[in-house]
Design an enzyme around this catalytic site. Structure first.
Site, PDB file in Angstrom:
ATOM      1  N   ASP A   1       0.874  -1.165   0.000  1.00  0.00           N
ATOM      2  CA  ASP A   1       0.000   0.000   0.000  1.00  0.00           C
ATOM      3  C   ASP A   1       0.907   1.209   0.000  1.00  0.00           C
ATOM      4  O   ASP A   1       1.843   1.305   0.792  1.00  0.00           O
ATOM      5  CB  ASP A   1      -0.960   0.032   1.190  1.00  0.00           C
ATOM      6  CG  ASP A   1      -2.164   0.916   0.841  1.00  0.00           C
ATOM      7  OD1 ASP A   1      -2.919   0.534  -0.083  1.00  0.00           O
ATOM      8  OD2 ASP A   1      -2.328   1.997   1.438  1.00  0.00           O
TER       9      ASP A   1
ATOM     10  N   HIS B   1      10.868   4.265  -2.691  1.00  0.00           N
ATOM     11  CA  HIS B   1      10.176   3.906  -1.453  1.00  0.00           C
ATOM     12  C   HIS B   1       9.892   2.404  -1.401  1.00  0.00           C
ATOM     13  O   HIS B   1      10.047   1.754  -0.385  1.00  0.00           O
ATOM     14  CB  HIS B   1       8.872   4.706  -1.368  1.00  0.00           C
ATOM     15  CG  HIS B   1       8.049   4.653  -2.637  1.00  0.00           C
ATOM     16  ND1 HIS B   1       8.583   4.916  -3.865  1.00  0.00           N
ATOM     17  CD2 HIS B   1       6.752   4.328  -2.860  1.00  0.00           C
ATOM     18  CE1 HIS B   1       7.644   4.776  -4.800  1.00  0.00           C
ATOM     19  NE2 HIS B   1       6.523   4.418  -4.210  1.00  0.00           N
TER      20      HIS B   1
END
Ligand code: IMP
Length: 207
Positions: A75, A194
């Protein structure tokens, strides 16, 4: 001690092709055979959480319990400093549009334009800092989970630049870089993203 992941089949609990492609590439060297939730025909659960961790866990658990295999969910989203961290967990929702009755689709250019429009409303000297955030959740079929987080700091450019990557990549310029994520070769993005940071933590803990 964290439970280890035994080489074998692993479900990538995502229906997002861009994420599946990146996670498959990151898993390449680790002896797991990834299969996507979409390819297995697993349902896509509604993302009802209010944090990246909650949504990652609900997606990973849904795929792990439905398939009987360990499942890895991602997510992620974009946090824009001048917008108080928005769109955050709603990053994908900002791209949702009704193309015609009953049919929903995602329009990333519309979503990037929405962010840019809000920055323009604040004014010409607005702080353009932003970060991509990723939470990975590995869930086992018995309900155990492990969470890993990564972050990439940068700023937003306009107009969008580049055609690689996915989602908001064309407007994200990582700190210290001259190319946006969408202008970089995938390996260059994987070195600093990320998702890669979260993934490196997962590898260190689970393999
Ligand atoms: P979700 O995690 O499925 O709710 O969606 C997160 C959304 O954040 C994605 O659909 C993308 O639009 C955006 N996003 C997450 N990671 C990236 C990335 O690496 N590049 C560009 N956009 C991203």
């Amino acid at each position: 001690m964290t439970r280890k992941l035994i080489p074998g089949r692993l479900v990538i609990a995502s229906h997002n092709e861009g994420k599946v492609r990146e996670i498959t590439a990151l898993l390449g060297p680790y002896g797991v055979a990834p299969v996507s939730a979409g390819a297995l025909g697993l349902p896509e659960p509604e993302e009802t959480g209010t944090t990246f961790a909650q949504n990652a866990a609900l997606k990973a658990l849904a795929s792990a319990t439905a398939s009987g295999l360990p499942a890895l969910a991602d997510d992620s989203g974009l946090e824009v400093a001048a917008l108080g961290g928005r769109p955050g967990v709603y990053t994908a929702d900002w791209a949702e549009r009704q193309w015609f009755e009953g049919e929903k689709g995602r329009d990333w250019y519309m979503a990037m334009g929405k962010v840019e429009g809000l920055l323009c409303e604040i004014g010409p000297d607005v702080d353009r800092s932003a970060a991509f955030v990723c939470t990975l959740c590995l869930a086992w079929p018995d309900g155990e989970t492990a969470l890993f987080e990564g972050r990439a700091e940068g700023s937003l450019v306009w107009p969008p630049r580049g055609t690689m990557g996915f989602g908001y990549d064309p407007v994200f310029l990582p700190h210290g870089a001259e190319l946006t994520f969408a202008e970089m070769a995938p390996e260059a993005k994987h070195a600093i993203s990320h998702r890669a940071e979260a993934f490196n933590k997962l590898v260190a803990a689970l393999f």
